[in-house]
Structure formats: structure tokens, C-alpha cells
Design an enzyme around this catalytic site. Structure first.
Site, mmCIF file in Angstrom:
data_model
loop_
_atom_site.group_PDB
_atom_site.id
_atom_site.type_symbol
_atom_site.label_atom_id
_atom_site.label_comp_id
_atom_site.label_asym_id
_atom_site.label_seq_id
_atom_site.Cartn_x
_atom_site.Cartn_y
_atom_site.Cartn_z
ATOM 1 N N ASP A 1 67.528 -13.041 92.333
ATOM 2 C CA ASP A 1 67.060 -11.860 91.613
ATOM 3 C C ASP A 1 65.658 -11.479 92.075
ATOM 4 O O ASP A 1 64.871 -12.335 92.489
ATOM 5 C CB ASP A 1 67.025 -12.146 90.105
ATOM 6 C CG ASP A 1 68.364 -11.863 89.438
ATOM 7 O OD1 ASP A 1 69.136 -11.056 89.976
ATOM 8 O OD2 ASP A 1 68.622 -12.448 88.375
ATOM 9 N N ARG B 1 71.931 -6.494 96.799
ATOM 10 C CA ARG B 1 72.125 -5.709 95.578
ATOM 11 C C ARG B 1 71.012 -4.671 95.486
ATOM 12 O O ARG B 1 69.833 -5.007 95.570
ATOM 13 C CB ARG B 1 72.077 -6.613 94.347
ATOM 14 C CG ARG B 1 72.205 -5.855 93.010
ATOM 15 C CD ARG B 1 71.787 -6.721 91.833
ATOM 16 N NE ARG B 1 72.560 -7.944 91.751
ATOM 17 C CZ ARG B 1 72.120 -9.060 91.166
ATOM 18 N NH1 ARG B 1 70.894 -9.114 90.656
ATOM 19 N NH2 ARG B 1 72.878 -10.132 91.123
#
Length: 309
Positions: free
Chosen positions: A135, A185
Site C-alpha cells: 500500500d 494499483r
């Protein structure tokens, strides 16, 4: 202005305690968080996979203050990966890891500790047959996180990364990371950032997202488009068609509890649709940042915080 206030509230300890003590807040938490235990995350994953969706699981927690806490987070991920494998879900569910949660911000050896623990998680993921995505957090950690991504990919080339479209640097990062085998992402971004670093206007962020999406969809990697915006979903679909992208060569991602009907529609049409599933007891900062992205949910939080029940 509202978004800025919410992002400030996400780090307010007094508000966090108030929310934690307000019983009605549980209904709101349950909408966006799978639960506090490993078995809760596995159960939610099983339901999602059963409906044709893929999953990425985040154990909530950041701002780790000591090595023991970082080690506990690492161990929790190892337990989770084992549980996913035992439940026959590893092929459809990966994990998302914040480097701050495994020690990146610790003084002295924080970066080394975080990389070591992330490597342990990746090794376990490889053992059970799934993947890991790192992340992204606020802009002060971007270079460190991308550096860790490069290091981990030397041994685990499938490790995914995250780029935030609202950062002014992201188009260049997309070009650097759009190569063959690269899993990236793309999200809009959910942290409060200064104007010289990030676009502030919502329309400018949307335009930046589209520019970044074009770069990734035209590259040789595996892009993962994280958005709930129906206009952006339509644009990504059009870009994929224009660039002859097979449905298996990219995916959509949405948050647990958000636009469930749209998730099911995309999956039913043969798209790869992955749901970001958070679990754990450190839900406050995550939840308030989600409200900042979708202020219409603010009334739900206000009702929870002001109730005496």
C-alpha cells in the site's frame, strides 16, 4: 474544505476515542470493515469469492511505535495467509501491506525492519500461492515505498505497488512502472497533501487519474484500477477496448461495502473485480479517510458520534 477537515480528523486521538466508545458507530464500522479477527477476514473473503469477486486483505494499523508491534503485524499476516490457504482461498485472495505497519517509520533501522518483515510476508504468500501489494501512504513515504518495491521484486517479481493519481509526480511513476509483469494499483489518493505536491481540485484529480490510466493501460504490465467513480470505470473500459486489452489483463478494485451492486455487475460481465477488505481493531483512521473520499457518509458518522446509546 470538508475533505480537509475529515483528513485532519483521521489523526485526532480524542475523536478516535469518542468514536470507539459510541456503540452506534459499530454499525458504520461493520459496513466498511470485515471484523477484528482473522476468521472474520476469512469469512468475508469466502463470501466475496463465492460471488465471483477477487479479494485483497489489509490488516488495519499504521504509525507503528516499536519493533514488537511491527513484528506482531508481520505475524498476523503470516497467520492470515495460512488461514486463507487452509480455506482454499489463496488463489483468489492476496494481502495488502502498509510498510508503516511493519516498522518503516521506526527510528534507526525502521526501513530495514520493514523490508525484512515485508519479505517474510512475501515468502509466505509465495508458499501458499498468492501475492502481496504494498500500500502507498502519504507523499513523504513514496520514494521509500517504491524503493522497497524494487528490492522485493528482485525475489518476488509479482509484488504489486500502488500509485496515487493526485500526486503531481505520478504520471512519471506510471511510465517507470508500466513494464511487463508489473502489477500497479492506481487510486486517486486519500491523504491530506500540500498543493505543491498534489492536485487539490477534484476535477484536476480526475483528469490526472485518466492520464495515468492511459499510461498503464498502454503499457505491458497488469494495471489495477481502484475507483468507485462510474465515469472513471467507463473510461477505463473504453481505454481497455481501444487498446485491445483482454479482461484477464487488468482488473477493477473497489472497497468493501462500497458500490456492491456495481462490483457484482462488473464481475458478472466477466471482468476481474477485486474487493479491498480491511480487518482489525485499528479502524478509525481508515474509516475517516473513506468518509473523506465520500462525504455523503458523514451523516452516518455524525449520528454515531453524537448518539448516547
Amino acid at each position: 474544505m470538508l475533505r480537509s477537515l475529515l483528513l485532519s480528523a483521521s489523526r485526532n486521538e480524542k475523536l478516535q476515542q469518542l468514536a470507539s466508545e459510541a456503540a452506534p458507530a459499530r454499525a458504520l464500522v461493520d459496513r466498511f470493515v470485515a471484523g477484528e479477527r482473522t476468521e472474520d477476514a476469512v469469512r468475508a473473503t469466502s463470501d466475496l469469492v463465492g460471488s465471483g469477486r477477487l479479494v485483497t486483505i489489509d490488516r488495519l494499523g499504521e504509525d507503528t511505535t516499536d519493533r514488537a508491534q511491527a513484528e506482531a503485524t508481520r505475524d498476523a499476516y503470516l497467520v492470515l495467509l495460512h488461514a486463507l490457504s487452509a480455506a482454499g482461498l489463496a488463489a483468489s485472495a492476496e494481502v495488502s501491506v502498509k510498510l508503516s505497519a511493519v516498522g518503516q517509520a521506526l527510528p534507526g533501522d525502521g526501513e530495514k525492519i520493514a523490508l525484512e518483515f515485508a519479505r517474510d510476508i512475501c515468502a509466505k504468500a509465495a508458499e501458499v500461492g498468492t501475492t502481496v501489494t504494498l500500500d502507498m501512504e502519504d507523499h513523504t513515504t513514496t520514494d521509500l515505498t517504491l524503493g522497497a518495491l524494487r528490492d522485493l521484486r528482485a525475489d518476488f517479481p509479482w509484488v504489486g505497488g500502488v500509485l496515487q493519481a493526485y500526486l503531481r509526480r505520478t504520471e512519471a511513476d506510471c511510465r517507470d512502472l508500466a513494464g511487463a509483469g508489473s502489477r500497479i494499483r492506481l487510486c486517486k489518493g486519500a491523504y491530506r497533501e500540500p498543493e505543491n505536491v498534489a492536485y487539490q481540485d477534484r476535477a484536476e484529480v480526475d483528469k490526472a487519474y485518466v492520464r495515468c490510466a492511459k499510461i498503464l493501460i498502454q503499457g505491458d504490465g497488469y494495471p489495477m484500477f481502484a475507483t468507485h467513480d462510474p465515469r472513471l470505470v467507463d473510461i477505463v473500459e473504453a481505454l481497455a477496448i481501444r487498446n485491445d486489452r483482454a479482461p484477464s489483463s487488468f482488473e477493477y478494485q473497489m472497497l468493501y461495502g462500497v458500490r456492491t451492486d456495481e462490483q457484482l455487475r462488473l464481475a458478472a460481465e466477466g471482468n476481474r473485480m477485486r474487493v479491498y477488505v480491511p480487518y482489525g481493531d485499528e479502524w478509525y483512521g481508515y474509516l475517516v479517510r473513506r468518509l473523506a473520499e465520500r462525504p455523503a457518509n458523514l451523516t452516518l458518522l455524525a449520528r454515531a458520534l453524537t448518539s448516547k446509546g
